[in-house]
Design a protein around this motif. Structure first.
Motif, PDB file in Angstrom:
ATOM      1  N   THR A  86       0.708  -1.229  -0.188  1.00 44.39           N
ATOM      2  CA  THR A  86       0.113  -0.132  -0.014  1.00 44.39           C
ATOM      3  C   THR A  86       0.716   1.340  -0.182  1.00 44.39           C
ATOM      4  N   TYR A  87       0.466   2.215  -0.718  1.00 41.67           N
ATOM      5  CA  TYR A  87       1.352   3.590  -0.812  1.00 41.67           C
ATOM      6  C   TYR A  87       0.352   4.781  -0.632  1.00 41.67           C
ATOM      7  N   GLU A  88       1.197   5.712  -0.374  1.00 40.83           N
ATOM      8  CA  GLU A  88       0.332   7.104  -0.158  1.00 40.83           C
ATOM      9  C   GLU A  88       1.107   7.902  -0.831  1.00 40.83           C
ATOM     10  N   LEU A  89       0.356   9.037  -1.580  1.00 44.68           N
ATOM     11  CA  LEU A  89       1.017   9.736  -2.432  1.00 44.68           C
ATOM     12  C   LEU A  89       0.568  11.173  -1.907  1.00 44.68           C
ATOM     13  N   ARG A  90       1.373  12.267  -1.535  1.00 45.94           N
ATOM     14  CA  ARG A  90       0.938  13.483  -1.213  1.00 45.94           C
ATOM     15  C   ARG A  90       1.142  14.450  -2.210  1.00 45.94           C
ATOM     16  N   LEU A  91       0.334  15.403  -2.382  1.00 49.11           N
ATOM     17  CA  LEU A  91       0.412  16.517  -3.249  1.00 49.11           C
ATOM     18  C   LEU A  91       0.128  17.773  -2.507  1.00 49.11           C
ATOM     19  N   ASP A  92       0.503  18.930  -2.947  1.00 46.84           N
ATOM     20  CA  ASP A  92       0.174  20.283  -2.401  1.00 46.84           C
ATOM     21  C   ASP A  92      -1.190  20.710  -2.892  1.00 46.84           C
ATOM     22  N   GLN A  93      -1.234  20.799  -4.145  1.00 48.50           N
ATOM     23  CA  GLN A  93      -2.493  21.072  -4.748  1.00 48.50           C
ATOM     24  C   GLN A  93      -3.015  20.298  -5.930  1.00 48.50           C
TER      25      GLN A  93
END
Length: 226
Positions: A86-93
């Motif tokens: 399982t992965y998590e991708l974080r974005l600012d916008q």
């Protein structure tokens, strides 16, 4: 074809997430991390030891540890996930165009969420986006009529959680479920495990031997460039 060195870091997947705009321009974005390992090794350790002609059970723990290292190595070089994770991708916008994530095969989009102005995580309905997967990555697009909500004014206010990885023989019973692993990738995994085992006593990177030509050729066929 020349050997591919284990120590050559120039071919690793550094930019795991990119955005392609309507003009075709690519921008590297996001922070991708693995949050959990959910599956089993792609090949049972007993089979790995049999193929490597290792008949001493005292080495089973060592082979298991090195096999997991081999699976991670192949993932970093090729973006193929050998062990379901399982992965998590974080974005600012919010993004315009198509976001590409270099991990495959995609199994499931768990959730696309954003941190609203009250600092509460809200989930985007699955009908507001769609994903397309291929051999080396998957793409995620927001529908044109999706009204991008305001997010809390801090970094990492948008997160995408997903699972990726092939079926293992222990996970699916036969290794031929919806996400079967190609036979040559299984062979590559076994060969790299054997390489790590053979050179497990090396103390410095500059002494490490290169992959044999056969393993190098297999790895080269799966390399992802950016």
């Amino acid at each position: 074809m020349s050997d591919i060195s284990f120590q050559d870091g120039s071919n690793f997947i550094h930019n795991a997430v990119t955005i392609r705009t309507g003009s075709g321009r690519r921008v590297d974005v996001g922070r991708l991390r693995k949050t959990s390992i959910d599956g089993e090794l792609p090949v049972p350790i007993s089979d790995v030891m049999l193929d490597l002609a290792i008949d001493d059970d005292d080495f089973e723990e060592t082979i298991t540890r090195l096999a997991r290292s081999a699976a991670e190595f192949i993932e970093r070089r090729t973006a193929r996930v050998l062990v379901q994770s399982t992965y998590e991708l974080r974005l600012d916008q919010w993004w315009m165009g198509k976001i590409g994530v270099k991990r495959a095969p995609l199994r499931e989009i768990v959730a696309l969420e954003y941190l609203d102005e009250d600092q509460v995580w809200q989930e985007v309905d699955a009908s507001d986006y769609w994903a397309v997967s291929n051999e080396t990555d998957f793409s995620l697009m927001l529908l044109e009529d999706f009204n991008r909500p305001d997010v809390f004014e801090l970094t990492d206010s948008i997160r995408l959680r997903f699972t990726a990885g092939y079926d293992s023989e222990l996970d699916s019973g036969s290794g031929t479920g919806e996400h079967p692993m190609p036979p040559d990738l299984k062979t590559l995994f076994t060969m790299m495990t054997g390489h790590f085992f053979e050179h497990r006593d090396l103390m410095s990177a500059d002494k490490a031997a290169e992959v044999e030509l056969t393993a190098g050729s297999l790895l080269g066929s799966y390399l992802v460039y950016w």
